[in-house]
Design a protein around this motif. Structure first.
Motif, PDB file in Angstrom:
ATOM      1  N   GLU A  92       0.824  -1.091  -0.108  1.00 34.83           N
ATOM      2  CA  GLU A  92       0.035   0.010   0.126  1.00 34.83           C
ATOM      3  C   GLU A  92       0.954   1.250  -0.126  1.00 34.83           C
ATOM      4  N   LEU A  93       1.014   1.802  -1.030  1.00 35.30           N
ATOM      5  CA  LEU A  93       2.003   2.844  -1.304  1.00 35.30           C
ATOM      6  C   LEU A  93       1.082   4.158  -1.706  1.00 35.30           C
ATOM      7  N   ASN A  94       1.102   5.204  -0.825  1.00 32.79           N
ATOM      8  CA  ASN A  94      -0.057   6.392  -1.013  1.00 32.79           C
ATOM      9  C   ASN A  94      -1.265   6.048  -1.875  1.00 32.79           C
ATOM     10  N   ALA A  95      -1.558   4.823  -1.544  1.00 29.43           N
ATOM     11  CA  ALA A  95      -3.006   4.435  -2.173  1.00 29.43           C
ATOM     12  C   ALA A  95      -4.270   4.843  -1.687  1.00 29.43           C
ATOM     13  N   ALA A 192      10.867 -12.040   2.251  1.00 29.58           N
ATOM     14  CA  ALA A 192      11.637 -10.962   3.069  1.00 29.58           C
ATOM     15  C   ALA A 192      10.933  -9.631   2.284  1.00 29.58           C
ATOM     16  N   ILE A 193      10.750  -9.742   0.781  1.00 28.98           N
ATOM     17  CA  ILE A 193      10.224  -8.784  -0.036  1.00 28.98           C
ATOM     18  C   ILE A 193       8.998  -8.072   0.423  1.00 28.98           C
ATOM     19  N   PRO A 194       7.995  -8.601   1.031  1.00 28.42           N
ATOM     20  CA  PRO A 194       7.004  -7.971   1.583  1.00 28.42           C
ATOM     21  C   PRO A 194       7.134  -7.326   2.883  1.00 28.42           C
ATOM     22  N   HIS A 195       8.044  -7.749   3.612  1.00 28.11           N
ATOM     23  CA  HIS A 195       8.372  -7.023   4.555  1.00 28.11           C
ATOM     24  C   HIS A 195       9.418  -5.813   4.425  1.00 28.11           C
ATOM     25  N   LEU A 196      10.290  -5.717   3.419  1.00 24.55           N
ATOM     26  CA  LEU A 196      10.702  -4.662   3.011  1.00 24.55           C
ATOM     27  C   LEU A 196       9.771  -3.428   2.424  1.00 24.55           C
ATOM     28  N   HIS A 197       8.715  -3.974   1.658  1.00 23.66           N
ATOM     29  CA  HIS A 197       7.763  -3.234   0.987  1.00 23.66           C
ATOM     30  C   HIS A 197       6.987  -2.594   2.237  1.00 23.66           C
ATOM     31  N   THR A 198       6.415  -3.203   3.260  1.00 26.77           N
ATOM     32  CA  THR A 198       5.794  -2.697   4.633  1.00 26.77           C
ATOM     33  C   THR A 198       6.638  -1.712   5.252  1.00 26.77           C
ATOM     34  N   THR A 199       8.039  -2.060   5.328  1.00 24.73           N
ATOM     35  CA  THR A 199       8.743  -1.204   6.119  1.00 24.73           C
ATOM     36  C   THR A 199       9.020   0.282   5.297  1.00 24.73           C
ATOM     37  N   ILE A 200       8.977   0.111   4.075  1.00 27.44           N
ATOM     38  CA  ILE A 200       9.166   1.286   3.277  1.00 27.44           C
ATOM     39  C   ILE A 200       7.903   2.218   3.233  1.00 27.44           C
TER      40      ILE A 200
END
Length: 374
Positions: A92-95, A192-200
């Motif tokens: 969820e990025l600025n969504a 790990a990729i979902p964790h990275l996206h969540t953290t961003i």
């Protein structure tokens, strides 16, 4: 409202377009299977909403969302994804909203209801406060004339560390795998990729919450941070040290102001291993500057000020002889013989017990000559 759809799957794209046409108040002006063409189109057209898939080749939804927000900060994004609810939250990025595939009319109705009722995400206010400064000395915080210094509240420790790491590497794109190796070294890439996206996402939310003029971009399968009008204390301090004329009666106040700006060692409270090199580099610059300022005070017989700085040098690097030697010389000038002896003994104990070596010869020679003179 003008909208476009971006999805590399023709059937999914046609289905969503067909469903959206059943609702009033929204007009699908274009559909795209190629995200790059969608980006080019949005750059030259007035579009209110973009419905976009996440899992697309070459330019995925995350990348496209970043680029769209850079070009049109007020545009609304609705992710349409096959990921489960946890993964969707991560992306969820600025969504404005997200919709799971296969798209259901009832679920889409809720999204459109929010849009048509004017519940879009708030427009980004163009209020870059140039006087704000991000601070990395001692801990992560920021300053503003109206509020003073304020610590940044982070949702997780991972978000705080990733933010600090990106700031240290500001202006550079760091590949996502390098970031995963740093923060989740024991996780496989897929998990790990979902964790990275969540953290961003958490970092972006925190930046927005505190109103910081900082932008995180996704490009070339990596992330980079840009300081957009936001000052950085370590940059301001280092530039001042390197450009300010030598210490003199005319410049001493400016040098003292620089001394105060160094509130503590770089990220000292956080103790990130990857920050040690930068911490040592900045500390070395501070020590050299501090010695110059202390020497000026001695030359101008401002001994109290000199003693305070030499004690700071001693505290910051107890294995640097300069702090001890400076204190010995000042106490010798003031006639405090017992204090000179005490400093020399403390220096010898520190070096002998901790390092098993003698201090440099200059210190030993000075002390022996002083003993002969009293």
């Amino acid at each position: 409202m003008q909208a476009i759809i971006v999805d590399d799957e023709p059937l999914a794209l046609q289905r969503l377009e067909r469903l959206l046409k059943e609702f009033n108040g929204i007009k699908i002006v274009k559909t795209f299977q190629d995200p790059r063409k969608a980006l080019q189109y949005v750059s030259n057209q007035e579009i209110d909403i973009v419905f976009l898939d996440i899992d697309m080749p070459e330019v995925n939804g995350m990348m496209l969302a970043d680029k769209l927000m850079q070009k049109k900060p007020d545009i609304s994004l609705v992710f349409v994804t096959a990921y489960n609810e946890y993964a969707v939250e991560a992306f969820e990025l600025n969504a404005l909203d997200y919709v799971l595939k296969p798209v259901q009319k009832e679920r889409l109705a809720k999204t459109l209801s929010r849009i048509l009722k004017g519940e879009q995400k708030p427009k980004i206010k163009q209020e870059v406060i140039e006087t704000k400064m991000l601070c990395l000395f001692q801990h992560i915080s920021y300053t503003n004339p109206s509020i003073g210094t304020k610590k940044i509240s982070w949702r997780t420790m991972k978000a705080q560390e990733l933010f600090a790491y990106l700031v240290q590497n500001r202006g550079r794109t760091i590949h996502r795998e390098a970031l995963i190796d740093l923060l989740w070294p024991n996780s496989d890439l897929e998990k790990a990729i979902p964790h990275l996206h969540t953290t961003i996402y958490q970092i972006r939310s925190t930046i927005k919450k505190h109103g910081l003029a900082i932008r995180i971009s996704y490009m070339d399968e990596g992330y980079r941070i840009e300081m957009e009008g936001m000052k950085l204390d370590i940059e301001e301090w280092e530039a001042g040290v390197r450009t300010l004329p030598r210490v003199s009666l005319e410049t001493i106040e400016q040098h003292q102001a620089l001394m105060k700006l160094y509130r503590g060692d770089y990220l000292a409270e956080h103790l990130y291993i990857w920050a040690e090199g930068e911490r040592e580099r900045l500390l070395f610059i501070w020590l050299e500057h501090a010695k110059q300022v202390a020497s000026f005070f001695v030359q101008n017989e401002q001994y109290t000020e000199a003693i305070l700085i030499y004690k700071q040098i001693q505290a910051k690097n107890p294995y640097l002889e300069d702090g001890y030697l400076g204190l010995m010389k000042v106490n010798a000038i003031l006639g405090y013989q017992s204090k000179v002896i005490k400093e020399y003994q403390a220096l010898m104990e520190r070096f002998h017990f901790d390092l098993g070596i003698d201090p440099r010869k200059e210190v030993i020679i000075w002390y022996r000559n002083w003993l002969k003179s009293i």
